[in-house]
Design an enzyme around this catalytic site. Structure first.
Site, short mmCIF file in Angstrom:
data_model
loop_
_atom_site.label_atom_id
_atom_site.label_comp_id
_atom_site.label_asym_id
_atom_site.label_seq_id
_atom_site.Cartn_x
_atom_site.Cartn_y
_atom_site.Cartn_z
N ASP A 1 0.83 -1.21 0.00
CA ASP A 1 0.00 0.00 0.00
C ASP A 1 0.87 1.26 0.00
OD1 ASP A 1 -2.40 1.64 0.30
OD2 ASP A 1 -1.58 2.05 2.28
N SER B 1 -6.69 -0.11 -0.36
CA SER B 1 -5.67 0.57 0.44
C SER B 1 -6.08 0.62 1.92
CB SER B 1 -5.49 1.99 -0.13
OG SER B 1 -4.82 2.82 0.73
N1 URA Z 1 -6.94 6.57 2.70
C1 URA Z 1 -6.14 5.52 2.46
O1 URA Z 1 -5.60 4.90 3.36
N2 URA Z 1 -5.96 5.14 1.17
C2 URA Z 1 -6.55 5.75 0.13
O2 URA Z 1 -6.36 5.34 -1.00
C3 URA Z 1 -7.37 6.88 0.40
C4 URA Z 1 -7.56 7.26 1.71
#
Ligand code: URA
Length: 446
Positions: free
Chosen positions: A166, A188
């Site tokens: 991520d 994510s």
């Molecule tokens: N927050 C996150 O952790 N990821 C995203 O893609 C958008 C908001």
């Protein structure tokens, strides 16, 4: 899921041509990219194809699975009780984690919270915590467990071994205009939350000018995707849609938000902050098996504030994470920003709107946020609103006070703030703070 050997170009072409990728194909792309064996340009092409053509529920779940297993997945099964966390999709003045975590933990529900920093106009829990002198969010896994065991809550930062895919993908999305995609945001968020070792999750999905999803329709789609992924991973997941047209509460900026959170924990929180706090905390208490219904959970949440047990829990947690508690009980002990400037109303009337995005940007200019990931933040910078939407104002009356240590930022912040506020002759209708609940049975109006 094994990483079979596919051809990256064929997979990009498949998504470009609106076909569905298999779990193995998605795992191949994520694994290769995380390990540095797939180039940024190929991953960028894939992300743009996914952004434009979408990912279905199975693909979004496969993406989450691969990102989740790109790093460590914490096992907290030796800690008794159902572990419950909350995640917000981000907003302005959103300090709810600091209020609801001690409320929920005070009933013995373990809240293992791993949070992020603010970027852009939105604030981040880690920056708020670090505005408390001494408070450390950088703790080892052993210490994380022992604080959670002792206090039923812990608040820490994401380490490099939690969902590293991520981290890499988010940075790439940021520079390839592929952030605002529902399946990519869902993957994510959920990969990070599932890596914490939780049993259940409450999500605060925001809509409005200060949110990632500007429309209620898009926020609803995001909430449904997040809940579907949570349920697929066998975690009870409940989402709420909440209003982020104007900032939440009156205080914006790291220390100022800590202050408002302490006021809230002592029974003096603003109505909008407390309405969302009790709803989310009540749901967490229910999911943690300490209430028989959400309504009972909400009553318990209110009780924990009224009888002081939540504030007490916060002070103990602050000490456990090396923070100083004196300034939390007596704000005069804190070093306020050197410059405090009032912004005045330009005409008589009612405040018709306060654009949360522009107010977030004004706060960032004052020093409360970052323009790049490398920037530091000024913990004392921010804005205190004196008026909110629907309030009556007289020309020349103070509507907000800006706080900063960087005098040169004041003009631009004042200008942004003035652009954010619309004054009209009619009092606008009240908007609803929480509009929908979404769970495994689908969305419902509240
Ligand atoms: N927050 C996150 O952790 N990821 C995203 O893609 C958008 C908001």
């Amino acid at each position: 899921m094994g990483s079979e050997n596919f051809n990256a170009v064929s997979l990009i072409r498949k998504k470009r041509d609106r076909q569905t990728l298999t779990d193995q194909e998605i795992a191949f792309l994520v694994d290769r990219y995380t390990n540095g064996k797939l180039s940024d340009y190929q991953m960028s092409a894939f992300l743009m194809a996914a952004f434009l053509n979408g990912l279905n529920e199975q693909e979004a779940a496969a993406l989450t699975h691969s990102m989740l297993h790109s790093g460590k997945v914490l096992d907290l099964s030796d800690i008794p009780g159902k572990k419950v966390d909350k995640h917000s999709t981000g907003g302005v003045g959103d300090k709810l984690s600091l209020i609801l975590a001690p409320i929920v933990a005070s009933y013995g529900v373990p809240v293992p919270m791993i949070s992020g920093r603010g970027l852009g106009h939105t604030g981040g829990t880690l920056d708020k915590l670090e505005s408390i002198p001494g408070f450390t969010v950088d703790i080892t896994l052993d210490r994380y467990r022992s604080i959670l065991k002792a206090h039923h809550m812990v608040m820490a930062g994401q380490t490099s071994d939690i969902a590293p895919a991520d981290k890499k993908l988010y940075a790439l999305r940021d520079v390839t205009a592929t952030v605002e995609s529902i399946p990519l945001i869902a993957g994510s968020i959920m990969s990070k939350k599932l890596a914490e070792g939780i049993d259940a999750l409450v999500l605060d999905v925001k809509f409005g000018s200060g949110a990632f999803m500007n429309t209620q329709e898009d926020a609803l789609k995001l909430a449904e995707t997040l809940v579907a992924i949570g349920e697929k991973f066998e975690k009870e997941t409940i989402a709420y849609l909440t209003n982020m047209e104007q900032p939440l509460g009156y205080k914006i900026g790291n220390w100022l938000e800590v202050e408002e959170s302490m006021e809230a924990l002592q029974g003096n929180g603003p109505d909008d902050v407390m309405e969302v706090t009790h709803r989310l905390a009540g749901t967490m208490i229910y999911l943690g098996d300490k209430a028989d219904s959400m309504e009972e959970g909400i009553e318990k949440s209110k009780e924990a504030v009224d009888n002081g047990q939540a504030f007490e829990r916060w002070l103990k947690l602050t000490e456990a994470q090396d923070g100083e508690t004196e300034c939390l009980q007596d704000f005069d002990k804190y070093d306020y920003a050197r410059h405090q400037i009032d912004v005045k109303a330009s005409s008589d009337g009612y405040i018709n709107s306060m654009d949360a995005y522009k107010i977030g940007m004004a706060s960032l200019e004052l020093g409360a946020g970052r323009k790049t990931k490398e920037d530091g933040v000024d913990h004392a910078a921010g804005i205190i609103l004196k008026k909110k939407t629907r309030d009556a104002v007289k020309k020349g009356e103070t509507i907000a006070t800006c706080f900063t240590n960087k005098e040169h930022t004041i003009t631009i912040a004042e200008q942004l703030f003035s652009e954010a506020v619309e004054i009209g002759s009619d009092k606008p209708m009240a908007g609803q703070m929480i509009t929908h609940i979404v769970d495994k049975n689908g969305p419902r109006l509240l």
